[in-house]
Scaffold this active site. Sequence first.
Site, PDB file in Angstrom:
ATOM      1  N   HIS A   1     -31.696  15.445  27.015  1.00 21.67           N
ATOM      2  CA  HIS A   1     -32.797  14.781  27.740  1.00 21.67           C
ATOM      3  C   HIS A   1     -33.012  15.440  29.100  1.00 21.67           C
ATOM      4  CE1 HIS A   1     -31.377  11.233  25.233  1.00 21.67           C
ATOM      5  NE2 HIS A   1     -32.671  11.242  24.967  1.00 21.67           N
TER       6      HIS A   1
ATOM      7  N   MET B   1     -26.919  17.898  20.628  1.00 18.24           N
ATOM      8  CA  MET B   1     -26.694  16.689  21.426  1.00 18.24           C
ATOM      9  C   MET B   1     -27.620  15.569  20.963  1.00 18.24           C
ATOM     10  SD  MET B   1     -25.852  17.847  25.246  1.00 18.24           S
ATOM     11  CE  MET B   1     -24.596  19.085  25.529  1.00 18.24           C
TER      12      MET B   1
END
Length: 282
Positions: free
Chosen positions: A37, A184
């Site tokens: 992110h 991830m």
Amino acid sequence: MQVFNTIADLQATLKGLRAKGDKIAFVPTMGGLHQGHLSLVEQANQHADNVIVSIFVNPTQFGENEDFEQYPNTLKEDLKQLEALQVAGVFIPDAQQMYPDGFSTNIKAGHLAEGLCGEKRPGHFDGVVQVVHRLFEIISPDIAIFGQKDYQQLLVIKQMVNEYSLPINIISADIVREADGLAMSTRNQYLSAKERTEAANLYRILVQLKQDVLSNKAIDSAILNAKQSLAKHFKVDYLSVLDANTLSATSDNTTQIAILCAVFLGSTRLIDNIIFYPKQNT
Ligand code: PAF
């Protein structure tokens, strides 16, 4: 960094930024932030004067037996990380702000949502385009950044933006991987230590499949081999090799290939993909 819980407060600030001629980049998230992110936010920073991040665990994109109730909430830590990246604003609406009583929408995902995760998670992409369209309506960003990790989601959103002629530039950001190759994901937190070690096999097997495809092995038998290898570690939900632009079978017109995969490790669903250029026949 400002934190907004209401649309009115967020829009008042956005109006001020736009009046100065500022460009706005938007990164939608469901929280549980990780380096993937943060790389989206870093990319957003490069494209605009101000970055707005949303944190909203959207109920409409979860199926009945999925993890909506236990989706990781790491809000305090998320805000610290976003502050360090000089994000201008974080929008954290509740469900009532996003879907007020009487809210209805005709926004539906297009045909790119039909197979793969769309088939395995019925209604998922309708929920995704519904919330993303609503967030776009609220924020009207110039740019929005999505991770390539959710490759089908990225294409479905691009399709929605085209279909509704939204003046928003959709930018995709590369997958960020752990040292052992695992992509991830917020859901990696669900893995036990043993599962976490096992999970690295997913990317390793996809890389082998890519090599097999590039060395002109027949795609069907390469996929079968990869499925057999995956089955030693995971329950395979799907594994496909498709044209990366159309998500249909590869052909002579294919300019990029997508290996797309979803597996279960225990009760955790992992997705991953590799996008690459076909071998040029000289
Ligand atoms: O990719 C996600 O985290 C979500 O699907 C998104 C785009 C934030 C919509 O809820």
